[in-house]
Design a protein around this motif. Structure first.
Motif, PDB file in Angstrom:
ATOM      1  N   MET A  61       0.849  -1.138   0.000  1.00 33.46           N
ATOM      2  CA  MET A  61       0.000   0.000   0.000  1.00 33.46           C
ATOM      3  C   MET A  61       0.907   1.216   0.000  1.00 33.46           C
ATOM      4  SD  MET A  61      -2.454   1.544   3.018  1.00 33.46           S
ATOM      5  CE  MET A  61      -2.528   0.023   3.808  1.00 33.46           C
ATOM      6  N   SER A  62       0.541   2.235  -0.763  1.00 34.09           N
ATOM      7  CA  SER A  62       1.300   3.478  -0.768  1.00 34.09           C
ATOM      8  C   SER A  62       0.431   4.602  -0.236  1.00 34.09           C
ATOM      9  CB  SER A  62       1.786   3.820  -2.170  1.00 34.09           C
ATOM     10  OG  SER A  62       2.772   2.905  -2.580  1.00 34.09           O
ATOM     11  N   ILE A  63       0.984   5.347   0.691  1.00 36.96           N
ATOM     12  CA  ILE A  63       0.312   6.517   1.244  1.00 36.96           C
ATOM     13  C   ILE A  63       1.138   7.718   0.809  1.00 36.96           C
ATOM     14  CG2 ILE A  63      -0.458   7.688   3.326  1.00 36.96           C
ATOM     15  CD1 ILE A  63      -0.560   4.918   4.679  1.00 36.96           C
ATOM     16  N   PRO A  64       0.667   8.477  -0.182  1.00 37.42           N
ATOM     17  CA  PRO A  64       1.463   9.573  -0.736  1.00 37.42           C
ATOM     18  C   PRO A  64       1.789  10.649   0.298  1.00 37.42           C
ATOM     19  CG  PRO A  64      -0.385   9.065  -2.163  1.00 37.42           C
ATOM     20  CD  PRO A  64      -0.590   8.308  -0.880  1.00 37.42           C
ATOM     21  N   THR A  65       2.933  11.252   0.091  1.00 36.06           N
ATOM     22  CA  THR A  65       3.364  12.410   0.860  1.00 36.06           C
ATOM     23  C   THR A  65       3.604  13.543  -0.127  1.00 36.06           C
ATOM     24  OG1 THR A  65       5.657  11.720   0.692  1.00 36.06           O
ATOM     25  CG2 THR A  65       4.455  10.968   2.627  1.00 36.06           C
ATOM     26  N   THR A  66       4.103  14.660   0.343  1.00 35.86           N
ATOM     27  CA  THR A  66       4.387  15.784  -0.549  1.00 35.86           C
ATOM     28  C   THR A  66       5.429  15.414  -1.584  1.00 35.86           C
ATOM     29  OG1 THR A  66       3.869  17.289   1.238  1.00 35.86           O
ATOM     30  CG2 THR A  66       5.062  18.204  -0.606  1.00 35.86           C
ATOM     31  N   ARG A  89       7.334  10.972   6.006  1.00 35.27           N
ATOM     32  CA  ARG A  89       7.429   9.671   6.659  1.00 35.27           C
ATOM     33  C   ARG A  89       8.859   9.467   7.152  1.00 35.27           C
ATOM     34  NH1 ARG A  89       2.898  10.282   5.796  1.00 35.27           N
ATOM     35  NH2 ARG A  89       1.500   9.182   4.411  1.00 35.27           N
ATOM     36  N   ALA A  90       8.983   9.090   8.404  1.00 30.72           N
ATOM     37  CA  ALA A  90      10.277   8.767   8.999  1.00 30.72           C
ATOM     38  C   ALA A  90      10.047   7.642   9.994  1.00 30.72           C
ATOM     39  CB  ALA A  90      10.867   9.991   9.689  1.00 30.72           C
ATOM     40  N   ASP A  91      11.119   6.999  10.438  1.00 30.76           N
ATOM     41  CA  ASP A  91      10.958   5.894  11.380  1.00 30.76           C
ATOM     42  C   ASP A  91      10.362   6.344  12.708  1.00 30.76           C
ATOM     43  OD1 ASP A  91      13.202   7.313  12.117  1.00 30.76           O
ATOM     44  OD2 ASP A  91      14.496   5.568  12.286  1.00 30.76           O
ATOM     45  N   THR A  92      10.331   7.637  12.955  1.00 28.96           N
ATOM     46  CA  THR A  92       9.736   8.174  14.183  1.00 28.96           C
ATOM     47  C   THR A  92       8.285   8.625  13.993  1.00 28.96           C
ATOM     48  OG1 THR A  92      10.627  10.351  13.642  1.00 28.96           O
ATOM     49  CG2 THR A  92      11.962   8.945  15.084  1.00 28.96           C
ATOM     50  N   SER A  93       7.763   8.562  12.766  1.00 27.97           N
ATOM     51  CA  SER A  93       6.399   9.008  12.476  1.00 27.97           C
ATOM     52  C   SER A  93       5.380   8.063  13.104  1.00 27.97           C
ATOM     53  CB  SER A  93       6.144   9.038  10.967  1.00 27.97           C
ATOM     54  OG  SER A  93       7.038   9.890  10.321  1.00 27.97           O
ATOM     55  N   PRO A  94       4.325   8.610  13.713  1.00 23.49           N
ATOM     56  CA  PRO A  94       3.294   7.755  14.311  1.00 23.49           C
ATOM     57  C   PRO A  94       2.712   6.741  13.336  1.00 23.49           C
ATOM     58  CG  PRO A  94       2.982  10.013  15.020  1.00 23.49           C
ATOM     59  CD  PRO A  94       4.060  10.026  13.964  1.00 23.49           C
ATOM     60  N   VAL A  95       2.469   7.138  12.093  1.00 22.27           N
ATOM     61  CA  VAL A  95       1.873   6.210  11.123  1.00 22.27           C
ATOM     62  C   VAL A  95       2.834   5.069  10.810  1.00 22.27           C
ATOM     63  CG1 VAL A  95       2.558   7.469   9.028  1.00 22.27           C
ATOM     64  CG2 VAL A  95       0.527   6.037   8.993  1.00 22.27           C
ATOM     65  N   VAL A  96       4.118   5.366  10.699  1.00 26.06           N
ATOM     66  CA  VAL A  96       5.113   4.322  10.432  1.00 26.06           C
ATOM     67  C   VAL A  96       5.210   3.381  11.631  1.00 26.06           C
ATOM     68  CG1 VAL A  96       7.567   3.864  10.022  1.00 26.06           C
ATOM     69  CG2 VAL A  96       6.429   5.732   8.813  1.00 26.06           C
ATOM     70  N   LYS A  97       5.281   3.933  12.827  1.00 25.65           N
ATOM     71  CA  LYS A  97       5.352   3.103  14.034  1.00 25.65           C
ATOM     72  C   LYS A  97       4.144   2.171  14.154  1.00 25.65           C
ATOM     73  CE  LYS A  97       8.102   6.040  17.065  1.00 25.65           C
ATOM     74  NZ  LYS A  97       8.077   6.790  18.333  1.00 25.65           N
ATOM     75  N   GLU A  98       2.956   2.688  13.840  1.00 26.28           N
ATOM     76  CA  GLU A  98       1.741   1.873  13.963  1.00 26.28           C
ATOM     77  C   GLU A  98       1.712   0.747  12.933  1.00 26.28           C
ATOM     78  OE1 GLU A  98      -1.916   0.641  15.689  1.00 26.28           O
ATOM     79  OE2 GLU A  98      -0.179   1.762  16.398  1.00 26.28           O
ATOM     80  N   PHE A  99       2.064   1.044  11.692  1.00 28.29           N
ATOM     81  CA  PHE A  99       2.098  -0.012  10.679  1.00 28.29           C
ATOM     82  C   PHE A  99       3.088  -1.100  11.078  1.00 28.29           C
ATOM     83  CE2 PHE A  99      -0.292   2.648   7.743  1.00 28.29           C
ATOM     84  CZ  PHE A  99      -0.946   1.720   6.955  1.00 28.29           C
ATOM     85  N   MET A 107       6.840   6.076   0.909  1.00 32.71           N
ATOM     86  CA  MET A 107       5.385   6.075   1.031  1.00 32.71           C
ATOM     87  C   MET A 107       4.803   4.661   1.004  1.00 32.71           C
ATOM     88  SD  MET A 107       4.065   7.560  -2.600  1.00 32.71           S
ATOM     89  CE  MET A 107       4.248   6.676  -4.121  1.00 32.71           C
ATOM     90  N   HIS A 108       5.651   3.633   0.935  1.00 27.49           N
ATOM     91  CA  HIS A 108       5.187   2.264   0.751  1.00 27.49           C
ATOM     92  C   HIS A 108       5.176   1.466   2.056  1.00 27.49           C
ATOM     93  CE1 HIS A 108       4.372  -1.268  -1.761  1.00 27.49           C
ATOM     94  NE2 HIS A 108       5.069  -1.924  -0.863  1.00 27.49           N
ATOM     95  N   PHE A 109       4.061   0.763   2.281  1.00 22.90           N
ATOM     96  CA  PHE A 109       3.918  -0.189   3.383  1.00 22.90           C
ATOM     97  C   PHE A 109       3.493  -1.512   2.773  1.00 22.90           C
ATOM     98  CE2 PHE A 109       3.182   3.959   5.169  1.00 22.90           C
ATOM     99  CZ  PHE A 109       3.887   3.926   6.350  1.00 22.90           C
ATOM    100  N   GLU A 110       3.992  -2.612   3.328  1.00 21.26           N
ATOM    101  CA  GLU A 110       3.710  -3.913   2.752  1.00 21.26           C
ATOM    102  C   GLU A 110       3.549  -4.943   3.857  1.00 21.26           C
ATOM    103  OE1 GLU A 110       6.129  -4.974  -0.658  1.00 21.26           O
ATOM    104  OE2 GLU A 110       6.604  -6.858   0.337  1.00 21.26           O
ATOM    105  N   LYS A 111       2.575  -5.833   3.670  1.00 15.26           N
ATOM    106  CA  LYS A 111       2.377  -6.927   4.631  1.00 15.26           C
ATOM    107  C   LYS A 111       2.285  -8.230   3.858  1.00 15.26           C
ATOM    108  CE  LYS A 111       0.037  -8.406   8.710  1.00 15.26           C
ATOM    109  NZ  LYS A 111      -0.734  -7.990   9.842  1.00 15.26           N
ATOM    110  N   LYS A 112       3.145  -9.148   4.210  1.00 11.45           N
ATOM    111  CA  LYS A 112       3.123 -10.476   3.588  1.00 11.45           C
ATOM    112  C   LYS A 112       1.983 -11.285   4.192  1.00 11.45           C
ATOM    113  CE  LYS A 112       7.434 -10.252   1.698  1.00 11.45           C
ATOM    114  NZ  LYS A 112       7.437  -9.528   0.495  1.00 11.45           N
TER     115      LYS A 112
END
Length: 66
Positions: A1-6, A31-41, A59-64
């Motif tokens: 899944m991609s969540i676009p940023t600026t 998006r950074a490793d400290t971002s709440p959305v990244v931490k939650e994913f 902007m990419h998140f992936e779940k196998k």
């Protein structure tokens, strides 16, 4: 899944939109490793493209699936 940023990066070409855009984790919403959305994913078992060791896709998140 991609969540676009600026700033959007597309691989393998590493083309940025807008042209000449760069990754700056200090810009709000980036998006950074400290971002709440990244931490939650990551907590939910997803991988984040910003942690990839080869080409980065911030902007990419992936779940196998099992």
């Amino acid at each position: 899944m991609s969540i676009p940023t600026t700033i959007r990066r597309f691989w393998p070409t590493a083309r940025s939109i807008p042209q000449g855009g760069t990754y700056d984790r200090d810009i709000p919403g980036t998006r950074a490793d400290t971002s709440p959305v990244v931490k939650e994913f990551i907590r939910l078992g997803w991988t984040w493209g910003g942690n990839w060791t080869s080409l980065k896709d911030y902007m990419h998140f992936e779940k196998k699936l099992p």
